[in-house]
Design a protein around this motif. Structure first.
Motif, short mmCIF file in Angstrom:
data_model
loop_
_atom_site.label_atom_id
_atom_site.label_comp_id
_atom_site.label_asym_id
_atom_site.label_seq_id
_atom_site.Cartn_x
_atom_site.Cartn_y
_atom_site.Cartn_z
N THR A 1 -71.12 -36.95 -17.69
CA THR A 1 -70.76 -35.36 -17.73
C THR A 1 -70.44 -34.79 -16.24
O THR A 1 -69.92 -34.19 -16.06
CB THR A 1 -71.65 -34.91 -18.62
OG1 THR A 1 -71.73 -34.99 -19.86
CG2 THR A 1 -71.42 -33.42 -18.39
N ASP A 2 -71.60 -35.31 -15.30
CA ASP A 2 -71.42 -34.96 -14.05
C ASP A 2 -70.38 -35.06 -13.26
O ASP A 2 -69.62 -34.29 -12.56
CB ASP A 2 -72.82 -35.31 -13.15
CG ASP A 2 -74.10 -34.77 -13.64
OD1 ASP A 2 -73.93 -33.74 -14.48
OD2 ASP A 2 -75.18 -35.20 -13.52
N ASP A 3 -69.84 -36.37 -13.42
CA ASP A 3 -68.65 -36.93 -12.72
C ASP A 3 -67.38 -35.96 -13.27
O ASP A 3 -66.38 -35.72 -12.38
CB ASP A 3 -68.43 -38.37 -13.17
CG ASP A 3 -69.55 -39.00 -12.21
OD1 ASP A 3 -70.05 -38.88 -11.24
OD2 ASP A 3 -70.15 -40.16 -12.78
N ALA A 4 -67.50 -35.80 -14.56
CA ALA A 4 -66.15 -35.13 -15.11
C ALA A 4 -66.16 -33.87 -14.71
O ALA A 4 -65.16 -32.98 -14.61
CB ALA A 4 -66.51 -35.26 -16.75
N ASN A 5 -67.25 -33.11 -14.58
CA ASN A 5 -67.43 -31.71 -14.05
C ASN A 5 -67.37 -31.30 -12.54
O ASN A 5 -67.29 -30.31 -12.18
CB ASN A 5 -68.63 -30.93 -14.81
CG ASN A 5 -68.30 -30.99 -16.45
OD1 ASN A 5 -67.27 -31.01 -16.90
ND2 ASN A 5 -69.74 -30.64 -16.92
N ALA A 6 -67.52 -32.35 -11.82
CA ALA A 6 -67.35 -32.22 -10.51
C ALA A 6 -65.95 -31.74 -9.81
O ALA A 6 -64.88 -32.20 -10.08
CB ALA A 6 -67.66 -33.57 -9.93
N VAL A 7 -66.08 -30.64 -9.20
CA VAL A 7 -64.79 -29.71 -8.75
C VAL A 7 -64.64 -30.23 -7.28
O VAL A 7 -65.56 -30.34 -6.37
CB VAL A 7 -65.06 -28.50 -8.78
CG1 VAL A 7 -63.77 -27.59 -8.06
CG2 VAL A 7 -65.19 -27.82 -10.29
N ASP A 8 -63.57 -30.85 -6.87
CA ASP A 8 -62.95 -31.23 -5.73
C ASP A 8 -61.78 -30.47 -5.47
O ASP A 8 -60.68 -30.84 -5.51
CB ASP A 8 -62.84 -32.71 -5.57
CG ASP A 8 -62.50 -33.40 -4.44
OD1 ASP A 8 -62.29 -32.44 -3.37
OD2 ASP A 8 -62.48 -34.46 -3.97
N THR A 9 -61.91 -29.35 -4.55
CA THR A 9 -60.88 -28.59 -4.31
C THR A 9 -59.79 -29.14 -3.39
O THR A 9 -58.46 -28.55 -3.00
CB THR A 9 -61.34 -27.02 -3.89
OG1 THR A 9 -62.11 -27.01 -2.91
CG2 THR A 9 -61.87 -26.29 -4.86
N GLY A 10 -60.38 -30.10 -2.62
CA GLY A 10 -59.55 -30.73 -1.63
C GLY A 10 -58.43 -31.74 -2.25
O GLY A 10 -57.92 -32.48 -1.41
#
Length: 637
Positions: free
Chosen positions: A35-44
């Motif tokens: 879940t944490d990996d799926a919700n991790a946001v990476d705007t770059g």
């Protein structure tokens, strides 16, 4: 359980089982692990293509699409299973409406189901989605209700099929309520096809849910299922096609897993995913038959069964049909009466009418219908059910349809003693074991704990007789008790009935197509044709004194040791009369070589002749070869 495990022995079943198990395991573990990996946001790293870090690329917020697809498994499966549960529950309510609520209300429900089934499921889902509104909850009810009509139609067909079985009719006569009948006798016997179709339906629900979410009517942000991911990924399909490909592939794999698993189970268990619908029976106005004078001077205390002017009526498209038309007879204590005739002559229906087993929409009427002096025409009461349950034993034609296949034999026999005699569970089972022993079943203690399919055909028939002996029957009605049994077992069953009759002074009504069997076992023979008795004579005089042309034709059609092997076998010419279209005059006239104009115009009454025998024929006893000329004259006219 062995039958279910047999699914794993086929390549298709093993593959489908592994895929289904994998999807379910992933639904449990994926949210915990990723879940944490799926919700991790990476705007770059927005809308990036596949890479070593992101196997399916990223979405418009830089979140990993592969992990989101894995985590979405739980919500996708949960919602599909919830929709399937709604379809199953509502479908069961719709499918059992006729059984629980009666024919009139059930007919309205069935008509609504038939109309709903005519519409494609996706249209119904969209219709209900508009009603329940946008969101996961509304989509669950929309898809569930859209799938309910098809499941209800299947349930309706299966329940109607099992509801017509003999053991269900017997339970009705015993006073078992409709709800208990449904849960104890009907649903356990239709559970396998329903489970199989529910499994297949789960795959369809998963695909439908993904479709609603893709259209924006299902799961809403910030939650996501495979359909929502597909909806989000389709907008960037030209930048990163994997954004739509990953959730799309998950939908296909999971949908195929559930569908293939259900179909492999259906194939392994021999269960169909669709069913047929049973039909109703059909016969013209009743003609009254004179009361038998010979029976009037019998002591009434000696009469076990007294029937006068018995008529059975069913509704037909062009008016009422009478398969049994005003028959009269009596059976005395210790007497064996055989009933013979072709299929459709009304033999079995007469037995069912006497036993009060003719259900709606059939109607039974008689000027007298008494068992041991008790009026069976009276409304259903506890006393009447007790009388029928203890004093009348019904041996059905096919014991496999008479016993509930999901219950042990001892328990089914014991139920009679518990219900009608008030015995406790242990005493009733001991009585059942004793009755199995009395009908010559070896090792009855062990056999009482077995299921009907573990008995041979002859053993099931003997157990059926044993069930009738749980009380103290004064009358045994045996409807084709030796059908589908080999000749050795037939003889054993007939010998058993004869010995019970002799030992207990029980009256016996034996229904059979086999004239020779009836002649050997019975004291008296009733010959039926087109719903009426056409001849009544002693069994000992059957071969020498038969006077009705139909009786003589039946006897001539039975080969014996003197039959010419080079000549064609004798048959009864023509076809039996349709109960819905009984002609004026003698019903047998069209097939009779003795028929004259009078036969075609007037129904012969059942009268006692000079020899003291009852026969309904204008030309009783006339030689066939003399009357052929008369027949030719009738044809010429």
């Amino acid at each position: 359980m062995k039958r279910w495990l047999s699914v794993l022995r086929t390549p298709l079943g093993l593959t489908a089982s592994v895929l289904s198990a994998g999807v379910l395991v992933l639904a449990v573990l994926a949210p915990i692990l990723w879940t944490d990996d799926a919700n991790a946001v990476d705007t770059g790293n927005i809308l990036a293509g596949p890479s070593a870090d992101h196997w399916a690329g990223t979405d418009n917020l830089g979140r990993d699409i592969f992990y989101r697809t894995l985590v979405a498994t739980r919500l996708s499966v949960e919602l599909a299973l919830a929709a399937t549960a709604v379809a199953v529950v509502v479908g069961l309510l719709l499918g059992t409406a006729s059984f629980l609520l009666g024919r009139r209300i059930g007919r309205l429900v069935n008509a609504a189901v038939n109309i709903a089934v005519a519409f494609p499921g996706i249209l119904l889902a969209l219709f209900f989605a508009v009603i329940f509104g946008v969101g996961a909850t509304g989509a669950v009810f929309a898809i569930g209700l859209a799938g309910a009509p098809a499941f209800g139609r299947l349930t309706q067909t299966l329940v109607a099929s099992v509801g017509a079985r003999d053991y269900v009719s017997a339970a009705r006569v015993a006073g078992v309520g409709r709800v208990r009948l449904l849960f104890r006798h009907v649903l356990p016997n239709v559970s396998e096809p329903l489970v199989v179709n529910a499994t297949i339906g789960a795959g369809g629900a998963l695909l439908s849910f993904a479709g609603l979410s893709f259209l924006g009517l299902g799961v809403q942000q910030p939650h996501y299922d495979w359909g929502r991911l597909l909806y989000d990924g389709i907008s960037s399909i030209y930048v990163n096609p994997y954004a739509a490909l990953a959730p799309g592939a998950a939908v296909i794999v999971a949908g195929l897993a559930f569908n293939l698993f259900g179909e492999s189970v259906a194939k392994a268990l021999g269960v169909g995913v669709v069913g047929g619908v049973p039909a109703l029976p059909p016969s013209p106005d009743a003609l009254e038959v004179e009361e038998r004078p010979a029976e009037r001077h019998h002591d009434h205390d000696d009469v076990v069964l007294d029937v006068r002017d018995l008529t059975v009526t069913f509704p037909g498209p062009e008016g009422p049909i009478h398969p049994v038309r005003g028959i009269s007879f009596a059976v005395r204590r210790g007497e064996a009466v055989g009933v013979v005739g072709e299929s459709g002559s009304g033999k079995s229906l007469t037995a069912l009418a006497v036993s009060r087993l003719v259900g709606d929409p059939g109607r039974v009427e008689a000027s007298r219908l008494e068992l041991l002096g008790a009026d069976l025409r009276a409304s259903d009461t506890r006393a009447q059910r007790h009388l029928l349950g203890t004093s009348l034993s019904m041996v059905f034609q096919d014991p496999m349809t008479s016993f509930n296949p999901t219950q042990r034999m001892g328990g089914q026999l014991a139920e009679v003693a518990r219900h009608h005699q008030g015995l406790g569970r242990r005493a009733a089972l001991a009585r059942a074991v004793d009755r199995l022993r009395s009908v010559r079943i070896t090792d009855p203690e062990h056999r009482a704990h077995q299921y009907p399919h573990e008995f041979s055909g002859g053993m099931r028939q003997r157990a059926m007789i044993g069930m009738g002996l749980m009380g103290t029957p004064a009358l045994i009605v045996a409807d084709e008790p030796t059908t589908a049994l080999d000749v050795t077992v037939q003889q054993q069953v007939l010998d058993l009935l004869t010995s019970i009759r002799a030992a207990e002074d029980v009256a016996l009504v034996l229904i059979s197509h086999d004239v020779t069997v009836v002649g050997e076992v019975c004291d008296r023979v009733l010959v039926m044709y087109a719903g009426t008795i056409v001849e009544d004579l002693p069994a000992a005089d059957l071969a020498a004194s038969a006077r009705h042309p139909y009786t003589r034709a039946l006897l001539a059609a039975v080969p014996d040791m003197h039959t010419d092997l080079d000549a064609p076998l004798a048959t009864v010419p023509g076809r039996p009369v349709d109960p819905a279209d009984v002609p004026v005059g003698c019903a047998f006239a069209a097939r009779c070589p003795l028929a004259t104009d009078r036969c075609l115009a007037e129904q012969p009454p059942l009268e006692t002749d000079a020899a003291g025998l009852r026969v309904a024929c204008w030309h009783a006893g006339e030689p066939i070869d003399i009357a052929i000329q008369d027949r030719e004259q009738v044809d010429a006219r």
